[in-house]
Enzyme design. Structure first.
Site, PDB file in Angstrom:
ATOM      1  CG  PHE A 185      36.390  30.059 -33.387  1.00 14.35           C
ATOM      2  CD1 PHE A 185      36.795  29.649 -34.644  1.00 14.35           C
ATOM      3  CD2 PHE A 185      36.128  29.090 -32.429  1.00 14.35           C
ATOM      4  CE1 PHE A 185      36.941  28.304 -34.935  1.00 14.35           C
ATOM      5  CE2 PHE A 185      36.277  27.737 -32.719  1.00 14.35           C
ATOM      6  CZ  PHE A 185      36.679  27.344 -33.968  1.00 14.35           C
ATOM      7  CG  ASP A 186      32.727  27.477 -34.655  1.00 15.02           C
ATOM      8  OD1 ASP A 186      33.694  27.630 -33.888  1.00 15.02           O
ATOM      9  OD2 ASP A 186      32.527  26.418 -35.277  1.00 15.02           O
TER      10      ASP A 186
ATOM     11  CG  ASP B 107      39.585  33.577 -29.498  1.00  5.44           C
ATOM     12  OD1 ASP B 107      40.435  32.757 -29.118  1.00  5.44           O
ATOM     13  OD2 ASP B 107      38.543  33.248 -30.079  1.00  5.44           O
TER      14      ASP B 107
ATOM     15  CE  LYS C 198      41.979  25.478 -31.910  1.00  4.69           C
ATOM     16  NZ  LYS C 198      41.039  26.446 -31.410  1.00  4.69           N
TER      17      LYS C 198
HETATM   18  C1  LIG Z   1      39.632  26.644 -31.263  1.00  4.49           C
HETATM   19  C2  LIG Z   1      39.225  28.010 -31.033  1.00  4.49           C
HETATM   20  C3  LIG Z   1      38.374  28.348 -29.967  1.00  4.49           C
HETATM   21  C4  LIG Z   1      37.710  27.313 -29.086  1.00  4.49           C
HETATM   22  O1  LIG Z   1      38.610  26.461 -28.488  1.00  4.49           O
HETATM   23  P1  LIG Z   1      38.297  24.927 -28.122  1.00  4.49           P
HETATM   24  O2  LIG Z   1      39.513  24.495 -27.421  1.00  4.49           O
HETATM   25  O3  LIG Z   1      38.045  24.215 -29.400  1.00  4.49           O
HETATM   26  O4  LIG Z   1      37.077  24.918 -27.258  1.00  4.49           O
HETATM   27  C5  LIG Z   1      38.091  29.682 -29.785  1.00  4.49           C
HETATM   28  N1  LIG Z   1      38.597  30.622 -30.595  1.00  4.49           N
HETATM   29  C6  LIG Z   1      39.405  30.334 -31.625  1.00  4.49           C
HETATM   30  C7  LIG Z   1      39.954  31.428 -32.482  1.00  4.49           C
HETATM   31  C8  LIG Z   1      39.737  29.026 -31.884  1.00  4.49           C
HETATM   32  O5  LIG Z   1      40.525  28.742 -32.920  1.00  4.49           O
END
Ligand SMILES: *Cc1c(COP(=O)(O)O)cnc(C)c1O
Length: 459
Positions: free
Chosen positions: A124-125, A215, A258
């Protein structure tokens, strides 16, 4: 005909939306330097920028917040959260942090040395950013079918295990610091990863003595896909599936914004490695705060503990993913190309095919996102070349293999009529696609540029 899964809840509180005209939106966009992150939320009608922290908490979650224990050390919420993580994931240690990237900031330096590789199905970014901050190198090895947006495959987020093995052989196992399984695979379009693939990846990781971590931002949505698509899992509960998946890894980072349906929060989970947990605690204190609150208020810990259970409820997940599938079906009926089948949290419209006349260095995913805002006040974002920072050495713009406009569905927020409106807007833009122009960047920061860059439309 697209089918909508009825909501397993009713509305108790409402938040008014602002309606704007096209002329107003043109002004807002110019003032925002054509960066959708720079818009005020009041200038947006349907906000699909992110599903992160944008969900609606339940009455139980709000009620739990009133019980938040704001003690500096050892709060009740911390222990409640520990119990929930132990129960759902089967891990012994948990470290709360303020969001997902904070988990990466704390955990990745414990695993990665300078010059090593981090292999993932896809980073992820923010993960990519933190690997870079460790002076390590990312290597994405997603299965080839992820790049074929038209082809149905049940688990397009999978790791290409053969390619991974070949890569480890090529560079040497000591050069690989960590293997990351991103579930669901956000960058590939929220695509799920199968249990078999998690198991196989873990097996290779173990053979070479490389730690595998997860992740876990969308662990529950991933488990829903395993339950509904992978043979042998139909009769297992979401929590049973989660426990099995996490048993193959040694640690996880999680954005609780999420699948735990909270507005802020993150977690690090460690299966049983006490030394790793000690290292994590040592970095958490200066970066995030004392270990039992990790940058969060006590009440936030309570809401995460409740949200982890709500996010793993099957009826909720069926509605949740059903809503994303409904939007996908409407687009399919209208002939709009997108990453098919849809993933768990978003529809990734294939901007490369909607706007074939716009080259990658003029950012088709961004151009389509901007056009949808002008059309109907919908805010999506680019997941393509615009999201890729220039090479730090050569300054060259990398070309993303996929050019998407991502439209995220916040959890428990929008109704069927909102989704209908979104589909219609995309269809309208596709009809006049030839008139849509590309963009150029006039200012950008060094890393994660898409959040703050300034752009201008090309003549
Ligand atoms: C959102 C997300 C992150 C980072 O999380 P934040 O709460 O935005 O800092 C890392 N990995 C994945 C796959 C994500 O969707």
């Amino acid at each position: 005909m697209a089918k909508y899964v009825p909501e397993p809840f009713k509305i108790k509180m409402v938040e008014p939306l602002t309606l704007t005209t096209r002329a107003e939106r043109e002004c807002y966009l110019k003032d925002a330097n054509y960066n959708l992150f720079a818009l005020r939320s009041d200038q947006v009608y349907i906000d699909m920028l992110s599903d992160s922290g944008t969900g609606a908490m339940s009455d139980s979650q709000w009620a739990s917040m009133f019980k938040g224990d704001e003690s500096y050390a050892g709060s009740r919420g911390y222990y409640r959260l520990m119990d929930a993580v132990k129960d759902i994931f089967g891990y012994r240690y948990v470290q709360p942090v303020h969001q997902g990237r904070a988990a990466e900031k704390v955990l990745l330096p414990c695993l990665l040395k300078e010059g090593q590789y981090s292999i993932a199905n896809m980073h992820f970014d923010t993960t990519r950013g933190h690997v870079g901050l460790c002076k390590a190198i990312v290597k994405d090895l997603v299965v080839p079918e992820a790049h074929d947006t038209d082809k149905y495959a049940p688990f397009k987020g999978n790791m290409d295990v053969h390619a991974m093995k070949a890569f480890i052989e090529q560079v040497g196992a000591d050069k690989v610091g960590v293997i990351i399984m991103t579930i669901t695979n956000n960058t590939a379009g929220g695509q799920p990863v199968s249990m078999e693939n998690i198991r196989e990846t873990a097996k290779v990781a173990r053979e070479y003595g490389i730690p595998m971590i997860i992740d876990a931002a969308r662990f529950a949505e991933n488990a829903y896909f395993i339950k509904t698509r992978e043979p042998g899992y139909a009769d297992k509960s979401i929590i049973e599936i989660t426990r099995e998946a996490f048993s193959y890894a040694s640690a996880f980072t999680m954005s609780a914004k999420k699948d735990a349906i909270v507005n802020m929060g993150g977690l690090i989970g460690i299966k049983d490695d006490e030394r790793l947990f000690d290292a994590v605690k040592a970095l958490t204190v200066p970066y995030e705060g004392f270990v039992t609150y990790g940058g969060l208020a006590g009440r936030d810990l309570e809401a995460i503990a409740v949200g982890l259970y709500e996010g793993t409820d099957f009826d909720y997940l069926r509605y949740r993913i059903g809503q994303v599938e409904y939007l996908g079906e409407l687009l399919r009926e209208a002939g709009v190309p997108f990453q098919y089948p849809v993933g768990g949290h978003a529809v990734f419209v294939d901007a490369k095919r909607v706007l074939p006349h716009i080259p990658y260095y003029q950012f088709p995913g961004q151009a389509l996102a901007l056009e949808l805002y002008l059309e109907a006040g919908i805010r999506g974002c680019d997941v393509g070349s615009y999201m890729l920072d220039p090479d730090p050495v050569t300054g060259e713009q990398p070309e993303s293999e996929m050019e998407f406009t991502r439209l995220c569905l916040p959890r428990r927020v929008y109704t069927q009529a909102h989704i209908d409106l979104v589909a219609q807007a995309i269809v309208n833009v596709q009809k006049r696609a030839k008139q849509v122009k590309g963009y150029e960047i006039v200012w950008q920061p060094k890393v994660l540029r898409h959040f703050t860059a300034k752009l201008r439309p090309l003549a």
